[in-house]
Each structure stands twice: as structure tokens, then as C-alpha cells.
Design a protein around this motif. Structure first.
Motif, PDB file in Angstrom:
ATOM      1  N   GLN A  32      13.753  33.707  -3.976  1.00 36.25           N
ATOM      2  CA  GLN A  32      14.265  35.070  -3.926  1.00 36.25           C
ATOM      3  C   GLN A  32      15.221  35.234  -2.753  1.00 36.25           C
ATOM      4  N   ASP A  33      14.883  34.648  -1.625  1.00 32.44           N
ATOM      5  CA  ASP A  33      15.701  34.731  -0.411  1.00 32.44           C
ATOM      6  C   ASP A  33      15.373  33.481   0.404  1.00 32.44           C
ATOM      7  N   ARG A  34      16.311  32.558   0.462  1.00 36.74           N
ATOM      8  CA  ARG A  34      16.020  31.268   1.078  1.00 36.74           C
ATOM      9  C   ARG A  34      15.740  31.407   2.582  1.00 36.74           C
ATOM     10  N   THR A  35      16.484  32.248   3.248  1.00 36.78           N
ATOM     11  CA  THR A  35      16.260  32.439   4.678  1.00 36.78           C
ATOM     12  C   THR A  35      14.879  33.022   4.930  1.00 36.78           C
ATOM     13  N   ARG A  36      14.524  34.033   4.156  1.00 32.42           N
ATOM     14  CA  ARG A  36      13.217  34.671   4.289  1.00 32.42           C
ATOM     15  C   ARG A  36      12.102  33.659   4.006  1.00 32.42           C
TER      16      ARG A  36
ATOM     17  N   MET B  90      19.516  40.884   8.835  1.00 26.52           N
ATOM     18  CA  MET B  90      19.350  40.630   7.404  1.00 26.52           C
ATOM     19  C   MET B  90      18.526  41.745   6.775  1.00 26.52           C
TER      20      MET B  90
END
Length: 217
Positions: free
Chosen positions: A22-26, A214
């Protein structure tokens, strides 16, 4: 749950319809926190009087991701929050490689003659495990099973989904409606590592600060 917390956290963050995180950084933050929780629950790490993480047992766990993290923690005393923020991309890719070896995901081969890309594409042919996990965590937060009866791993995943603002699992409305239950589930972490429970509670703010704003959702 048969999988380590760091592997389960990846599955929880994977959007099976989009065939991507869904969100690679998260996800990187979530996986680091999950791996630390796994080590704390195993008794491999703990916090000292100053709230910094220290090694209790350096014995190898047999899991490459956890052993690499143990090696990091043994190098220098830092807070839980600091360890959550560090080396996130390395941990994320290592988890993907481990899941690929287990046959849970498929990672595209790197093209030695193609352009350099930040990460390889990952697909999940059978989404059932990820979908079942996401549904179980959501129902755990919305449900009424006594928190004391919730397995430790499920409580940690619920805390990570809530405080990490993982919209794939819990909406903003879910987080508001079940704030008291989320707090109680997060407190399950405090038995092994009070500082880690506090770091998880502030996880979204840590992500925003580390990434310069972010979106939190």
C-alpha cells in the motif's frame, strides 16, 4: 501465527488487488517495529534504564532478518525509535527475499542491462493468507474478544496497523471509534518493552518527521 511478526507485517501491508505494498515507505517502518517486537518477545533484546535497546541474548535466531537486526543492535545503544527509523529499506528488501524463498511472493529478476530501479516488482499469486490476516486484524480491533486473550502477535499487528495508519486494514473512523481498544492492544507490547510500546504509539508522527511530511491518512 506461524510466521514471524516481520513477515506477517509485510503481508498485512500488501494490497493484493494492486499487487504492491500500500505504501512502501510506511511498510519499512512497520517491518522494523515488528522485527524489534519479535526480538523483544523472544527475550533477545530489552531496554536499559535510559530507554536504549540492548542485547540480552546474541544467539542466532535462524531468521536472516532478525539476525541482521540483532547484529545492528549489538553495535551501538540506541532508542527503539532510532532503531525503527534506521536501515528500513534494507530490512524491507530482506523480508521480501525471505518471503520469496518461502514461495509466498515472487520477485522480478533484476535486468543487468536495464535501468537501475529502486526495488524489484513483487507479486503474490495466492492472496488468501494476506487477505485473511488483514481481515483478522481489522476484526480484532473492531471486536470484543478480551484483550488479555488476544495472542501477542495479533495484538502487535493490530497496534502497528492502527498507529501506522495502515488504511488497507483500518480506516480513520475505525481508529477513532476503537481508540480505547487500540490503546489496550498496544499495551500488550509494554510487558516486554515499555519503550517500544511508546514508540509504536507515536509511529505515524515518527514517519512524518523522518519523511518530511509524508501523508498519514
Amino acid at each position: 501465527m506461524s510466521r514471524g511478526l516481520h513477515l506477517a507485517a509485510y503481508l498485512m501491508a500488501f494490497d493484493t488487488r494492486a499487487q504492491s505494498l500500500q505504501d512502501r515507505t510506511r511498510a519499512g517502518f512497520l517491518l522494523r517495529a515488528a522485527a524489534l517486537a519479535e526480538l523483544a518477545h523472544r527475550g533477545a533484546v530489552a531496554e536499559d534504564g535510559a530507554g536504549r535497546v540492548q542485547i540480552v541474548s546474541a544467539a542466532r535466531t535462524g531468521d536472516g532478518v532478525l539476525d541482521a537486526l540483532l547484529g545492528e543492535v549489538g553495535g551501538r545503544p540506541r532508542t527503539w525509535k532510532s532503531w525503527i527509523r534506521r536501515s528500513r529499506d534494507d530490512t524491507l528488501e530482506a523480508v521480501e527475499e525471505e518471503l520469496a524463498v518461502l514461495g509466498v511472493v515472487t520477485m522480478a529478476d533484476r535486468d543487468p542491462y536495464g535501468p537501475v530501479v529502486p526495488q524489484r516488482a513483487v507479486t503474490m499469486d495466492d492472496p488468501r493468507e494476506a487477505l485473511d490476516l488483514q481481515l483478522r486484524v481489522a476484526e480484532l480491533v473492531r471486536g470484543s474478544v478480551p484483550v488479555a486473550e488476544v495472542p501477542y502477535a495479533d495484538a502487535v499487528l493490530a497496534a502497528l496497523a492502527a498507529h501506522g495508519h495502515l488504511r488497507l486494514v483500518l480506516s480513520r473512523q475505525d481508529r477513532k471509534a476503537h481508540a480505547g481498544r487500540i490503546t489496550a492492544l498496544t499495551d500488550r507490547l509494554a510487558g516486554d518493552a515499555p519503550g517500544l510500546a511508546r514508540a509504536v504509539t507515536g509511529l505515524n508522527l515518527t514517519m512524518v518527521a523522518a519523511q518530511g511530511g509524508m501523508g498519514g491518512g
